[in-house]
Write an enzyme that holds these catalytic residues in place. Sequence first.
Site, PDB file in Angstrom:
ATOM      1  N   ILE A  23      30.134  67.317  -3.178  1.00 18.02           N
ATOM      2  CA  ILE A  23      28.702  67.613  -3.346  1.00 18.02           C
ATOM      3  C   ILE A  23      28.202  67.093  -4.688  1.00 18.02           C
ATOM      4  CG2 ILE A  23      26.996  69.466  -3.479  1.00 18.02           C
ATOM      5  CD1 ILE A  23      28.803  71.021  -1.546  1.00 18.02           C
ATOM      6  N   PRO A  43      37.478  70.490 -14.042  1.00 14.65           N
ATOM      7  CA  PRO A  43      38.916  70.271 -14.301  1.00 14.65           C
ATOM      8  C   PRO A  43      39.446  69.070 -13.520  1.00 14.65           C
ATOM      9  CG  PRO A  43      38.459  72.582 -13.791  1.00 14.65           C
ATOM     10  CD  PRO A  43      37.190  71.840 -13.533  1.00 14.65           C
ATOM     11  N   ASP A 248       2.113  41.274  30.465  1.00 14.10           N
ATOM     12  CA  ASP A 248       2.715  40.829  31.722  1.00 14.10           C
ATOM     13  C   ASP A 248       2.832  41.967  32.725  1.00 14.10           C
ATOM     14  OD1 ASP A 248       5.381  38.598  30.646  1.00 14.10           O
ATOM     15  OD2 ASP A 248       3.246  38.284  30.992  1.00 14.10           O
ATOM     16  N   LYS A 270       2.300  37.624  36.172  1.00 15.21           N
ATOM     17  CA  LYS A 270       2.630  36.674  37.229  1.00 15.21           C
ATOM     18  C   LYS A 270       3.579  37.356  38.190  1.00 15.21           C
ATOM     19  CE  LYS A 270       4.285  33.928  34.230  1.00 15.21           C
ATOM     20  NZ  LYS A 270       4.254  33.254  32.962  1.00 15.21           N
ATOM     21  N   GLY A 301       7.836  41.447  28.690  1.00 18.87           N
ATOM     22  CA  GLY A 301       8.963  42.276  29.100  1.00 18.87           C
ATOM     23  C   GLY A 301      10.242  41.762  28.451  1.00 18.87           C
ATOM     24  N   GLY A 302      11.143  42.668  28.093  1.00 19.31           N
ATOM     25  CA  GLY A 302      12.437  42.265  27.535  1.00 19.31           C
ATOM     26  C   GLY A 302      12.288  41.548  26.213  1.00 19.31           C
ATOM     27  N   MET A 383      15.737  37.318  37.859  1.00 23.42           N
ATOM     28  CA  MET A 383      14.925  36.754  38.937  1.00 23.42           C
ATOM     29  C   MET A 383      15.809  36.291  40.094  1.00 23.42           C
ATOM     30  SD  MET A 383      12.400  34.529  36.478  1.00 23.42           S
ATOM     31  CE  MET A 383      13.711  33.979  35.406  1.00 23.42           C
ATOM     32  N   GLY A 412      15.402  48.868  35.856  1.00 20.43           N
ATOM     33  CA  GLY A 412      16.355  49.466  34.918  1.00 20.43           C
ATOM     34  C   GLY A 412      15.680  50.088  33.706  1.00 20.43           C
TER      35      GLY A 412
END
Length: 465
Positions: A23, A43, A248, A270, A301-302, A383, A412
Amino acid sequence: MNYLPLFHNLRGRRVLVVGGGEIALRKSRLLAEAGAVLRVVAPQVETQLRELVQGSGGEVLLRGYQEADLDGCVLVIAATDDEPLNAQVSSDATGRCVPVNVVDAPALCSVIFPAIVDRSPLVIAVSSGGDAPVLARLIRAKLETWIPSTYGHLAGLAARFRHQVKGLFPDVQQRRAFWEDVFQGPIADRQLAGQGAEAERLLLAKINGEAPRAGGEVYLVGAGPGDPDLLTFRALRLMQQADVVLYDRLVAPAILDLCRRDAERVYVGKRRAEHAVPQEQINQQLVDLALQGKRVVRLKGGDPFIFGRGGEEIEELAAHGIPFQVVPGITAASGCAAYAGIPLTHRDYAQSVRFVTGHLKDGSTDLPWGDLVAPGQTLVFYMGLVGLPIICEQLIGHGRSADTPAALIQQGTTVNQRVFTGTLGNLPELVAEHEVHAPTLVIVGEVVQLREKLAWFEGAQAQVL
Ligand code: SAH
């Protein structure tokens, strides 16, 4: 208010630490960071603590505490597990009007340590006055995530130009307006993005009264696979700054909700074979909006650089001299694999992993099938749903066993995630049987069988979701 927060200048000043254990070490580290010269008395003193004291230009006294140890000290910390000794140190210090902190004994303290967020020179201290240290630490954790790690650099930038700006605007109001503008605009953006030289250049131009170029900019932001918790801090910050958001189909509504409330939202999604907005038009839209001086988030995305056409978009921006930043995101392979309990590599089963597009241009011929069947690798098809029968057929035809484990992961990382496992031989049947639809990721390789061993995993994730 039970305590008054003050910041203590310890640079070059002597601080007494009574105690030589873990500590004492923790407290001493903080004191040393603030430039204190340490005097440690105990000590026995741990090696790491001794080194720290040496580095601070201080001294280690290997013996019991004596009141005279307080001589010349501006602060004392008692960090021993000997309660009477701690009380003695507290009483001696109080008698001499030296501020004292006794670890875990608020009643014996005249000063207490706050929870600290360090963005030096910017420092934030949070305290519950000793009543609920855990609460203070939780608030600290929130602040840590909210304030970019480079935030202190902004203060550094301000420090370098403080005098110049003061000379320019003797009036406090004007000066305040100047700095508010700097800290909330493109100059701060540059500094936080690690482009310090450019930030300085812009600040100098502002000081010299040069009209800033219409400050449009584009942020190409990876929004991750779906779960908003998987956004990066930087993504979130830029999303909350942007004037316009182009997004997207893959970007989940829960993520879009995190954008600035009054930001204009433009859908440019798309679907396969049904191009809502042609890519060239998106590129042009980004350029136009930035030229109008807008801060534009292109939310993808991603990860923007993995099957995201991010490269094409920044090419166009670069050609028009428009500043941009690219913020990486968690790609579907990482997100889906983690949430489905499938490690993408494994010492025994897969020494490499390959991200492949399953969007076959002309039927079956344009993927390097011979390479894809090499052993010891995991294949991840993005894809891949429409071409799945061909993909499975070709892999088997080129020598990968029909028994090779394989998985389909639909949506996912989201609350709607569905996972189906089978083999290369029966994967297309699984799609039909369970009406699997996009977005779905296909993972092929021995690692898929590990999912069964990690069966507890999905339940654990579900709780998180
Ligand atoms: N840039 C994105 C990929 C875009 S390509 C990334 O890095 O993740 C689109 C494909 O990504 C989809 O067809 C699907 O195969 C996969 N994908 C993206 N998000 C997904 C999700 N949440 N679940 C399953 N697959 C996903």
